[in-house]
Each structure stands twice: as C-alpha cells, then as structure tokens.
Design an enzyme around this catalytic site. Structure first.
Site, PDB file in Angstrom:
ATOM      1  CD  GLN A  32      19.453  37.084 -43.628  1.00 45.20           C
ATOM      2  OE1 GLN A  32      20.622  37.092 -44.018  1.00 45.20           O
ATOM      3  NE2 GLN A  32      18.481  36.493 -44.309  1.00 45.20           N
ATOM      4  N   GLY A  33      19.901  38.995 -39.069  1.00 49.17           N
ATOM      5  CA  GLY A  33      20.921  38.503 -38.138  1.00 49.17           C
ATOM      6  C   GLY A  33      21.017  36.987 -38.175  1.00 49.17           C
TER       7      GLY A  33
ATOM      8  CB  SER B 267      23.530  43.522 -45.802  1.00 49.60           C
ATOM      9  OG  SER B 267      24.424  42.619 -46.393  1.00 49.60           O
TER      10      SER B 267
ATOM     11  CD  GLU C  32      17.604  34.962 -50.957  1.00 52.93           C
ATOM     12  OE1 GLU C  32      17.983  35.965 -50.372  1.00 52.93           O
ATOM     13  OE2 GLU C  32      17.674  33.818 -50.465  1.00 52.93           O
TER      14      GLU C  32
ATOM     15  CD  GLU D 116      32.734  26.967 -53.420  1.00 54.52           C
ATOM     16  OE1 GLU D 116      32.088  27.883 -52.849  1.00 54.52           O
ATOM     17  OE2 GLU D 116      33.485  27.181 -54.388  1.00 54.52           O
TER      18      GLU D 116
END
Lengths: 388, 381
Positions: A129-130, A164, A247, A373
């Site tokens: 994933q970019g 990743s 997710e 956060e």
C-alpha cells in the site's frame, strides 16, 4: 479460476459446522512454527500456506464466489477471523485480497478486473500500500507524490514511506496528487503500479524490533499507463475511503492481547510474581481490562452478525484493545526483570518467554491503522458530537 | 409480538426500559432527592408503593410467592434507569439483597407470608449481614444465636445495613453452635436497637445492636448450608445490581458533562472544541461503554444460574468495572464543570456522591478484582 458452481455455499452452513470445518483445516494444514508469530509474515514463509488456501478456494473469504472467493457474509467472516486468531494463523501479505482487490471490483474497469483479480488471487501479484508519505501521516490527504498526465501515461514523482512488506510485493496501489489547489482531499488519484517499472527504488527501513518490515519507496519519473487509474481521475480519496469500519473491528479484536495475557500469566506464575500483592493488583486489573474489552468487542461482532453496518463508534475498540495490549507488554517487560531486556526466547522455570518482541510489536499498534489520537478525534466528533 | 421467545424477551425489556424512563421523567426529580437527603425518612413510602405497583419490587421474587419471577437482566434495567435520577428508594437493598436472601430461605411459611408483602411494597426488610469494615465474607459472623424456647436469642452488632432507615424488619445472619442461621427480626423486636449513620449521598447505613433479641422458631428463615448459600447469592446479586445503578449514575453524569462541553464558551469557543477535553471525554465514553458491555454480558451469565464460584466471578467483574468507571466519570464531571461543579447547588456533586456510596458499599473495585483473581487464576489473596 474455479467455476462458482463447484464451490460450496458457506453461508448456507450452520455457524457450528462452518466453524468446525475452518478449525479442522487450520489445525491440519497451517505450519505449526508459524503460529502466533509477532512480526508481519513474509512472503517466503507464507507462500506455501497461500497455495494451500488458494487450492482450497479459501484465500479470499471476502470475495464473491464468481471471482474465486468464499463470499462469506459478515457473521461467517467473523467466525473465519476468529478461528484464524484462535489458532494463531498469521495474515499472509494479503493486502491484495483485503484491500485492493475489493476496490478494483468496485471501482475498476472490466479490463482491470480481468487482469488483476485472478493474478492477485493466485499470489502471482503481491500488493503493498502506497499511502503514507514523510509529510503525510495522520494527515494523509496532505500527500504530495505527484502524478502528471503526459499522453497515455502518468509520470509519478515523490516518495512513500512505512510501506509494509514492499520488498515482498510485485505491485503497489498508490495515492498520488493529480491536481493541485482546491480541497486537499480532491485532486488525488488511485493508481496501480508494477514495482518493476523503471524509476522505482526501495529502501528497507529497520524497525525497533530489528526487522525490515517496511520500506521507503522512491518514484523518479515513473511512467504508469493511464489504464492503471482506478476510479475517476482526481477522485482517488473516495476509492481509498471505501475500506474502513471492518478493519477497525478486526484490528480491535481482543485475541492478540488475550494470547499475550496468557503468556504473562504463565511467566508471572513461574516466577512467583502472583504472590506479590502489588504485582497481582496490576496483573488482575489488566486481565479484566482485556476480558471486559472482549465483552465490548462481542457487542460489535453481534452488530455485524445482525447485518448492521458499523458506525464510527467502532474506533473505541481499536483505542482500548491496542492501548491495553501495550500496557500488558509493559508489565511483561517488568516481569522479565533482567531477562526482560535480553533479546530472544528465555526459559523461565520451564516456561518459554520472549519479552522484548511483544513489547516492540505493541508499540506501533497505537500508530498504524489510524493513531489513537486520530481515533479519539473521530469519536469526539462523530460519536460524542463535540464541536469543532 | 412474535412467538419467538428471544424477540419477545427483547421487546419486553424494551417496554420495561420505557416504563422506567417514564417513571423517571414524571415520578421523581432531583429536587425530591435534595429534599430527602439527610432526613431520617431517607425515601418516600408512596413512591415505593408506586414502584411496587409497576411490579419492580417483585422482579426477583418467584411467581408462586407473588412476584414476577424474572431475572437480574430485568432488575438491572430498572436499577440503571432509576439511578439516572438518583432515586433514593432502597431498590438494591430491599428488592435485591433482602428479596434474594429470603427467596433462598427454607422456611415456607415465612416465605409465603413475607415475600408477597415485599413484592407489594407492604413490608421492607433489610439484610443485616455485615459486621466489620471491609469484611465481605457472608460467613464471617460473630453475632451469636443461642437456642431459646424453640427459637433463638441474639447478641451482636450488625453494621453498614443499607435500606435500614425505614426498614420494617431485618434478615439477620448469626452463628449457632451448629452453624449459620438466617433470622427474620421485626424492627420493633425487644432487644434490637437501630442507629443510623449518615452517608455521603444523604442516605444512611444502619447499625443494628442486638442485646438478647428474641426470634421465635417461626422466624428462622434458613440454617446451615442453605443460609450461607442464600447469603452468598444475595451478596453477588446485590453487587451486580449495584453495578447497574453505577451504570445509570455514570451515564447521566457523562451526559451532563458533554452538554456542558458543547455549550460552555470560553476564549470565544465552546470548551468542547478543545482537543485536551475532547480526548478525556472520549476516554470516559469508552469506560462507560466497557462498563455497559460487561454489565450486560455478566448479568446474562448470572441469569443462567451458574455455580457459586462462577456467580461470584461474574458479580465481581461487574462491580469492579462499574465502580471504576463511575468513579472516573463522576470525578471528571466536577473538573469539566469547573467551580460550579464544586457547588452544592449544582447536580454533578449529587452524582459524585452516589457513585462514592455505591462504589464502597458491597466491596470496592480492588476487593472485587482480588476476589476475581482468586476465582479465575486460583491465586491466594
């Protein structure tokens, strides 16, 4: 691809039968030495398992049957994930299955679907994933990697980071800026890029645990065919946003902290720490934090099983589970004392214990997938309706 | 309504919740709470009768004794809803602790006589079981019961008796040479003296001094194993419903805080727009949701009638989580409100004080966590 007519309808099975079948398969086929690994599984470790899942028709539980998936409904999907977690089955480098595949199905052209989906399913194409950039983390929409249309190609320049398993991947799905000005969420496009394209350089980044699981990816005049645009030009934000909610549910599952808790309890017992009232008070508070978190998780799972969509309130699950997991590994390090700061697996009065790796791997849990956060911002705004 | 039992139950519980909300909206308010605090009456019999009329006092009383024979899930709905309005009537003390103990008794004649009256709101018994501070084992009894003319003569002191202010009778635990007994003692019995000590929330604990107090044979509710089992079950059910009350208290306190964050303007903007306060409010919300999830899950487990150790573990889980969450939320409510939060005139303090009482009564969170450790990890504490 197997014809869908040959595939069983898993949703027609009873939950119990389905669970039994999944469990039996995992127990029989999953390599024991890969159970409960903490690091992200690498392709060379997982490709054999991928092949087994693929041949069984189980590599894509979320895909429709005509695409070679299991087409599990939400309730069966939860069972599938629960059994994965129960047996400690690692996620293979599956972003093609969980992320880009569903997006191509929903937003891609017929040609894109025909080309990419079967290859993604078979493991010929491995995706990374970019999204994140050095200056676009929590503020993802601030990304600067540029894709300029020249004839039938985009020319991509910029860099992605925290990608990743990029060095295992063959392809990257990319968010790039195709238009400047306007609102920053606008003018972003979603591109599919072959990592062998000239002008792409990978630099692995070593993490705190000493592993090279993510990379920096540099794009230097990389020419990407226009046909690799998914969705409308300048509308990639809509494409990327289509995958959330579920997710945050799976990321907020209590299984990983529960496993860590069992290890901590075994170590504490072996070292006699449960006889120390100060330690015991902290241990039991954490144990209840995890068990009570499981009750909260159970509520969201019931909601999914009833077929109701998850709201923004599911963010609380990620905050609680990940922060509790961190606190648990803090106590694990403390329980380890001198052994706790020596790398590797220790023998603690007959109990095998690794202290540092769990501690390290709990650190980014409150950062990835939307930091704690950011999750709190979401909850404040959408659930508590506090003013901007 | 459908014929599916599960959905019928869901619908009935939703209706119960609505009827409690309606009662809270029309049958009570915080002005009444303020008026009654610190008085020896503590609560109003007329309101108690209304609660009886709605069936709530008999929720845990079996049908054959004039109750509804429902479960803790239903009682939790009522307790949680009433606690939002800080209703001072002794629901948990009388309709849970005393009702559970008496329902578990062996004396059929006594049960047939008193349980229907309890459910109807005509008699208010209180359970006098505890003797020493922080000693929560129902079997830790020093009060003596000496056999006397077929009944017993009682000597000892019972402390921290909730719902004592207007109690008509006490269910007293005592030790005989042969074991433990649970006895029905009318309030005006000779040799029994009741003193009240004021609690933070304006209600009171009773201290029951027993000086040769006589209980006839007909007043022996249970003895031996049955008495201990009734006491243990009453304690656990009391903990669970005190947890439900804490849930109601924290919900309302957090609502008040959030309303204030949305409307209080300083530095030209609502203070709820400040991230420091937003994140703290979110954490409180998470604690409230955790408490609610645990309450519902563990109450359902209790209603399946588990054996004593599992029952105790579930009750302790509820009490520990709800007490911690309520303490956190009601204390932060004071801070969120600033100086006005520290005034007696403002309502946040009432919620803080009720949470204080419900937290310490029937065992603090730390006590319940240790009991849970004992039960779940086999740890000696």
């Amino acid at each position: 691809m197997n014809p869908s007519s040959a595939r069983p309808d898993y949703n027609a099975m009873s939950d119990e039968d389905f669970r039994r079948e999944v469990r039996a398969f995992f127990e029989r086929e999953y390599p024991p030495y890969l159970r409960y690994i903490l690091h992200r599984a690498r392709w060379h470790d997982m490709k054999e398992w991928w092949r087994k899942l693929y041949e069984r028709g189980w590599i894509a539980p979320n895909w429709p049957r005509e695409r070679g998936g299991m087409a599990l409904d939400a309730g069966k999907m939860v069972i599938y994930l629960e059994e994965m977690e129960r047996h400690g089955v690692a996620r293979p480098p599956d972003q093609g299955i969980t992320q880009v595949g569903p997006l191509i199905m929903r937003f891609g052209t017929a040609a894109q679907q025909e080309h990419y989906l079967p290859r993604t399913l078979s493991g010929e194409y491995i995706w990374c994933q970019g999204y994140s950039e050095p200056n676009a983390g929590s503020d993802l929409a601030g990304l600067q990697t540029a894709a300029v249309l020249e004839g039938e190609h985009f020319v991509v320049n910029g860099q992605k980071i925290w990608t990743s398993l990029a060095d295992d991947a063959t392809h990257v799905y990319l968010l790039a800026r195709t238009r400047k000005g306007a609102k920053k969420q606008q003018g972003i496009s979603f591109l599919l890029v072959d990592l062998k394209t000239p002008g792409i350089t990978l630099r692995p980044i070593r993490n705190l645990a000493g592993h090279e699981e993510f990379c920096q990816v540099f794009f230097d005049d990389v020419r990407v065919p226009r046909a690799n645009l998914v969705g409308e030009l300048d509308d990639g934000w809509t494409v990327a946003k289509a995958l959330l909610g579920f997710e945050r549910l799976s990321i907020g599952s209590p299984r990983r902290p529960q496993y860590a808790l069992n290890r901590l309890e075994a170590v504490a017992r072996a070292k006699g720490l449960l006889d120390d009232p100060g330690f015991l008070d902290r241990f039991i508070a954490l144990k209840l934090d995890i068990e009570d978190g499981a009750a909260l998780y159970g509520r969201f799972v019931e909601q999914v099983k009833r077929g109701e969509p998850l709201g923004q309130d599911v963010s609380m699950l990620k905050v609680w589970t990940m922060e509790t997991w961190q606190r648990l590994t803090d106590l694990l390090i403390e329980a380890g004392a001198e052994q706790g700061i020596v790398a590797g697996v220790h023998d603690v009065a007959g109990v095998e214990a690794d202290f540092l790796n769990p501690f390290y791997y709990a650190r980014p849990a409150t950062i990835y997938g939307g930091s704690s956060e950011i999750q709190r911002n979401i909850l404040a705004k959408y659930v508590l309706k506090l003013p901007d | 309504m459908t014929g599916d039992p599960a959905s019928t139950t869901t619908e009935q519980r939703a209706m119960l919740q609505m009827s409690v909300a309606d009662f809270v909206a029309r049958g009570t308010d915080l002005a009444r709470v303020r008026r009654l605090r610190g008085t020896s009456a503590e609560y109003e019999r007329a309101v108690w009768k209304k609660m009886a009329g709605l069936g709530w006092l008999g929720i845990l009383v079996p049908e054959r004794y004039g109750g509804l024979g429902l479960g803790l899930a239903e009682m939790a709905i009522v307790a949680r809803g009433l606690a939002r309005a800080l209703v001072p009537e002794p629901l948990t003390a009388t309709a849970v602790l005393a009702a559970t103990a008496l329902s578990g008794a062996e004396n059929e004649a006594l049960k047939r006589e008193q349980l229907p009256r309890l459910a109807a709101g005509d008699v208010l018994p209180a359970l006098a079981w505890q003797e020493r501070t922080a000693e929560l084992d129902p079997a830790a009894i020093e009060t003596r019961a000496m056999p006397f003319e077929g009944g017993f003569k009682l000597n000892g002191v019972k402390r921290f008796v909730a719902g004592a202010a207007q109690a008509d009778a006490f269910l007293v635990s005592a030790r005989t040479t042969g074991g433990v007994v649970l006895l029905w003692l009318p309030r005006d019995a000779a040799g029994a003296q009741l003193d009240l000590e004021p609690l933070a929330d304006g209600r009171s604990f009773g201290t029951l001094r027993l000086d040769d107090a006589l209980v006839p044979r007909s007043g022996v509710a249970a003895s031996g194993g049955a008495a201990l089992e009734a006491l243990g079950r009453a304690f656990d059910h009391g903990c669970a419903i005190a947890g439900a009350e804490l849930a109601g208290v924290m919900e309302r306190a957090l609502e008040m805080s959030l309303d204030y964050l949305r409307t209080r303007v300083q530095f030209g903007r609502p203070i709820g727009s400040f991230q420091a306060l937003q994140h703290r409010a979110v954490d409180l919300h998470i604690h409230k949701e955790l408490a609610s999830a645990v309450l519902e899950e563990a109450v359902a487990a209790l209603d399946r009638g588990p054996a004593a150790p599992a029952r105790a573990a579930a009750a302790s889980r509820i009490k520990a989580r709800c007490a911690d969450a309520a303490a956190r939320i009601t204390r932060e409510a004071i801070q969120f409100h600033g100086a006005i939060g520290f005034t007696d005139e403002f309502d946040a303090g009432l919620y803080l004080k009720r949470a204080l009482v419900l937290t310490a009564w029937l065992g603090a969170a730390s006590w319940h966590r240790r009991r849970y450790a004992r039960l779940s990890s086999g740890v000696r504490t």
